[in-house]
Design a protein around this motif. Structure first.
Motif, PDB file in Angstrom:
ATOM      1  N   ASN A   1       0.673  -1.515   0.170  1.00  0.00           N
ATOM      2  CA  ASN A   1       0.064   0.145  -0.230  1.00  0.00           C
ATOM      3  C   ASN A   1       0.771   1.699  -0.213  1.00  0.00           C
ATOM      4  O   ASN A   1       1.802   1.174   0.780  1.00  0.00           O
ATOM      5  CB  ASN A   1      -1.051   0.159   1.321  1.00  0.00           C
ATOM      6  CG  ASN A   1      -1.424  -0.891   1.003  1.00  0.00           C
ATOM      7  OD1 ASN A   1      -2.307  -1.779   0.206  1.00  0.00           O
ATOM      8  ND2 ASN A   1      -2.465  -1.874   2.593  1.00  0.00           N
TER       9      ASN A   1
ATOM     10  N   THR B   1       2.035   4.275   0.858  1.00  0.00           N
ATOM     11  CA  THR B   1       1.702   5.945   1.775  1.00  0.00           C
ATOM     12  C   THR B   1       2.933   6.390   1.503  1.00  0.00           C
ATOM     13  O   THR B   1       2.657   7.652   0.996  1.00  0.00           O
ATOM     14  CB  THR B   1       1.409   4.917   3.416  1.00  0.00           C
ATOM     15  OG1 THR B   1       2.404   3.413   3.564  1.00  0.00           O
ATOM     16  CG2 THR B   1      -0.240   4.222   3.255  1.00  0.00           C
TER      17      THR B   1
ATOM     18  N   ARG C   1       0.670  -1.100 -15.356  1.00  0.00           N
ATOM     19  CA  ARG C   1      -0.380  -0.994 -14.643  1.00  0.00           C
ATOM     20  C   ARG C   1      -1.535  -1.301 -15.661  1.00  0.00           C
ATOM     21  O   ARG C   1      -1.235   0.224 -17.200  1.00  0.00           O
ATOM     22  CB  ARG C   1      -0.919   0.699 -14.863  1.00  0.00           C
ATOM     23  CG  ARG C   1      -1.949   1.223 -14.048  1.00  0.00           C
ATOM     24  CD  ARG C   1      -1.648   2.514 -13.282  1.00  0.00           C
ATOM     25  NE  ARG C   1      -1.935   3.642 -14.369  1.00  0.00           N
ATOM     26  CZ  ARG C   1      -1.168   5.374 -14.071  1.00  0.00           C
ATOM     27  NH1 ARG C   1      -1.416   5.429 -12.149  1.00  0.00           N
ATOM     28  NH2 ARG C   1      -0.753   5.985 -14.350  1.00  0.00           N
TER      29      ARG C   1
ATOM     30  N   ASP D   1      -8.013   0.865 -14.588  1.00  0.00           N
ATOM     31  CA  ASP D   1      -7.643   0.455 -12.588  1.00  0.00           C
ATOM     32  C   ASP D   1      -6.322   2.006 -12.058  1.00  0.00           C
ATOM     33  O   ASP D   1      -5.294   1.109 -11.707  1.00  0.00           O
ATOM     34  CB  ASP D   1      -7.469  -0.605 -12.085  1.00  0.00           C
ATOM     35  CG  ASP D   1      -7.758  -0.322 -10.429  1.00  0.00           C
ATOM     36  OD1 ASP D   1      -8.033   0.677 -10.353  1.00  0.00           O
ATOM     37  OD2 ASP D   1      -7.748  -1.114  -9.514  1.00  0.00           O
ATOM     38  N   PRO D   2      -6.431   2.618 -12.366  1.00  0.00           N
ATOM     39  CA  PRO D   2      -5.391   3.865 -12.335  1.00  0.00           C
ATOM     40  C   PRO D   2      -5.045   3.045 -10.810  1.00  0.00           C
ATOM     41  O   PRO D   2      -3.567   4.248 -10.510  1.00  0.00           O
ATOM     42  CB  PRO D   2      -5.801   5.198 -12.587  1.00  0.00           C
ATOM     43  CG  PRO D   2      -7.121   5.416 -12.186  1.00  0.00           C
ATOM     44  CD  PRO D   2      -8.039   3.896 -12.776  1.00  0.00           C
ATOM     45  N   ALA D   3      -5.638   3.157  -9.752  1.00  0.00           N
ATOM     46  CA  ALA D   3      -5.098   2.766  -8.592  1.00  0.00           C
ATOM     47  C   ALA D   3      -3.548   1.778  -8.162  1.00  0.00           C
ATOM     48  O   ALA D   3      -2.993   1.810  -7.492  1.00  0.00           O
ATOM     49  CB  ALA D   3      -5.778   2.902  -7.591  1.00  0.00           C
ATOM     50  N   THR D   4      -4.160   1.051  -8.851  1.00  0.00           N
ATOM     51  CA  THR D   4      -3.256  -0.646  -9.659  1.00  0.00           C
ATOM     52  C   THR D   4      -2.170  -0.707  -9.648  1.00  0.00           C
ATOM     53  O   THR D   4      -2.397  -0.603 -11.327  1.00  0.00           O
ATOM     54  CB  THR D   4      -4.889  -1.584  -8.760  1.00  0.00           C
ATOM     55  OG1 THR D   4      -4.703  -0.649  -7.634  1.00  0.00           O
ATOM     56  CG2 THR D   4      -3.738  -3.313  -8.607  1.00  0.00           C
TER      57      THR D   4
ATOM     58  N   THR E   1       3.219   7.211 -10.914  1.00  0.00           N
ATOM     59  CA  THR E   1       1.756   8.531 -10.886  1.00  0.00           C
ATOM     60  C   THR E   1       0.250   8.352 -10.480  1.00  0.00           C
ATOM     61  O   THR E   1      -0.311   6.681 -11.095  1.00  0.00           O
ATOM     62  CB  THR E   1       1.613   9.887 -11.880  1.00  0.00           C
ATOM     63  OG1 THR E   1       1.479   8.857 -13.183  1.00  0.00           O
ATOM     64  CG2 THR E   1       2.897  10.075 -11.740  1.00  0.00           C
ATOM     65  N   GLY E   2      -0.498   8.132 -10.225  1.00  0.00           N
ATOM     66  CA  GLY E   2      -1.761   7.929  -9.503  1.00  0.00           C
ATOM     67  C   GLY E   2      -2.049   6.357  -8.553  1.00  0.00           C
ATOM     68  O   GLY E   2      -2.957   6.075  -8.290  1.00  0.00           O
ATOM     69  N   VAL E   3      -0.730   5.444  -8.083  1.00  0.00           N
ATOM     70  CA  VAL E   3      -0.305   4.139  -7.922  1.00  0.00           C
ATOM     71  C   VAL E   3      -0.350   4.054  -6.494  1.00  0.00           C
ATOM     72  O   VAL E   3       0.053   5.198  -6.063  1.00  0.00           O
ATOM     73  CB  VAL E   3       0.651   2.878  -8.333  1.00  0.00           C
ATOM     74  CG1 VAL E   3       0.750   2.701  -7.951  1.00  0.00           C
ATOM     75  CG2 VAL E   3       0.710   3.217  -9.741  1.00  0.00           C
ATOM     76  N   GLU E   4      -1.712   3.335  -5.729  1.00  0.00           N
ATOM     77  CA  GLU E   4      -1.687   3.397  -4.238  1.00  0.00           C
ATOM     78  C   GLU E   4      -2.331   2.376  -4.008  1.00  0.00           C
ATOM     79  O   GLU E   4      -1.404   2.007  -3.069  1.00  0.00           O
ATOM     80  CB  GLU E   4      -3.725   4.051  -3.791  1.00  0.00           C
ATOM     81  CG  GLU E   4      -3.711   4.586  -4.454  1.00  0.00           C
ATOM     82  CD  GLU E   4      -5.483   5.540  -3.835  1.00  0.00           C
ATOM     83  OE1 GLU E   4      -6.218   4.768  -3.850  1.00  0.00           O
ATOM     84  OE2 GLU E   4      -6.058   6.428  -5.256  1.00  0.00           O
ATOM     85  N   VAL E   5      -1.891   1.066  -5.260  1.00  0.00           N
ATOM     86  CA  VAL E   5      -1.347  -0.957  -4.830  1.00  0.00           C
ATOM     87  C   VAL E   5      -0.657  -1.034  -5.512  1.00  0.00           C
ATOM     88  O   VAL E   5      -0.853  -1.121  -7.129  1.00  0.00           O
ATOM     89  CB  VAL E   5      -2.919  -0.937  -4.290  1.00  0.00           C
ATOM     90  CG1 VAL E   5      -2.577  -2.270  -4.358  1.00  0.00           C
ATOM     91  CG2 VAL E   5      -4.236  -0.433  -3.483  1.00  0.00           C
TER      92      VAL E   5
END
Ligand SMILES: CC(C)(COP(=O)(O)OP(=O)(O)OC[C@H]1O[C@@H](n2cnc3c(N)ncnc32)[C@H](O)[C@@H]1OP(=O)(O)O)[C@@H](O)C(=O)NCCC(=O)NCCS
Length: 315
Positions: free
Chosen positions: A149, A151, A240, A244-247, A277-281
């Protein structure tokens, strides 16, 4: 119960959904979450991250209902054109009636000209492992799935003297294409057990095709290279997919043998986290025997999710 080929590209929406429900029910039974429907459908229709083509299917039906399927992906890339990546899954309430076995027998028609089938999603201690053993599939390796994750970003640390890092997103600049290929081919000594998959065997053409697979579909690709002069010392790649831009998926990381033991793996991966950029996971997979890479990932904050096996059948 009958087994028949399933023309995914022309299948009506409700049948695609039935196919997805088979997977989702099986994942839920083993306490995992399937990818959301739209992502899974896009994933099935797109090449995978090893450049294997869209999935082909045969389904098992009880009456009209789809109760199980077998999927196979093949590639025309010379390094892996003897192998198919496969998956068999049966709805939990229809198991132990021979449906999995019938699907296994339907496999050859989905992988013409290929002599090796490998399944890379068998979870330890599950029905899949028992089925594989009962049907003579051989365990070739064990992999650890990890998740980060994102953070706070880690310190990149000092780049060892004499080395420089080069980064880009999207297509590899022409001037770095050959060094990338050299770096990827240094993966040939990575511990992947007895798999028939050739994770090296790269050429510039193959690199370009793999880039196009993800970029043309609307995805992203990040690369960090470590160079010593003009020579490749290591690289790491993150992709990516669209939707799903966050993963993102942390793919290959390699340090060329002559440059190991200087902390380059850690520096490359830490720097990569600063590029995204924009990746959370971020998910990654590493051979369970690759203690060094697992340690680097833990130090970056990755947590182990589960262990899975790759099993193989040869004709
Ligand atoms: C693996 C899977 C496809 C098997 O489907 P299935 O329809 O139950 O398989 P079959 O009925 O043909 O089983 C064949 C043999 O495998 C063995 N087997 C299957 N499931 C088993 C279980 N839960 N425990 C012990 N042995 C098992 C048995 O020897 C069985 O023969 P038997 O029922 O006569 O004893 C199903 O359990 C599944 O969908 N699992 C999740 C997906 C998965 O792990 N896929 C990987 C496949 S390599």
């Amino acid at each position: 119960m009958g087994v028949e080929e399933f023309d995914f590209a022309h299948a009506p929406e409700h049948e695609r959904r039935d196919l997805y429900e088979v997977l989702a029910a099986s994942e839920a039974e083993e306490l995992r979450e399937a990818a959301p429907y739209e992502h899974q459908i896009t994933g099935w229709q797109s090449p995978n991250d090893l450049g294997f083509g869209p999935a082909r299917f045969a389904v098992a039906r009880e009456g009209e209902q789809i109760v199980g399927y077998v999927s196979a992906r093949v590639t025309e890339e010379a390094a892996n054109d003897h192998i198919a990546l496969v998956y068999i899954v049966v709805l939990p309430e229809f198991r132990r009636r021979g449906i999995g076995t019938a699907l296994l027998h339907a496999l050859p028609s989905l992988m013409p000209g290929r002599t090796v089938a490998e399944c890379w999603n068998v979870y330890e201690g599950t029905a899949g492992e028992h089925f594989a053993a009962a049907r003579g599939l051989r365990i070739v390796t064990s992999m650890t799935r990890q998740r980060l994750n994102v953070t706070e970003l880690p310190e990149i640390g000092e780049v060892p003297a004499g080395y420089e890092l080069v980064t880009w997103t999207g297509r590899t600049p022409d001037e770095f294409a050959q060094v990338c290929v050299d770096g990827l081919n240094a993966m040939s000594d990575a511990p992947f057990g007895d798999t028939a998959l050739d994770s090296a065997g790269y050429t510039v053409d193959r690199l370009r095709r793999e880039e196009s697979n993800v970029l043309d579909a609307g995805g992203d690709r990040w690369v960090v290279l470590a160079l010593r002069g003009r020579e490749i010392a290591g690289l790491t790649i993150v992709e990516r997919g669209p939707g799903d831009p966050a993963t993102a998926e942390q793919l290959h990381t390699v340090v060329v043998p002559a440059h190991r033991g200087r902390g380059l793996g850690m520096v490359l991966k830490a720097r990569m986290l600063h590029e995204l950029t924009g990746v959370e996971v971020i998910f990654t997979r590493t051979s369970s025997g690759n203690e060094h890479m697992l340690r680097v990932n833990h130090a970056l904050g990755y947590r182990d999710l589960y262990t899975y096996l790759a099993v193989q059948a040869k004709s």
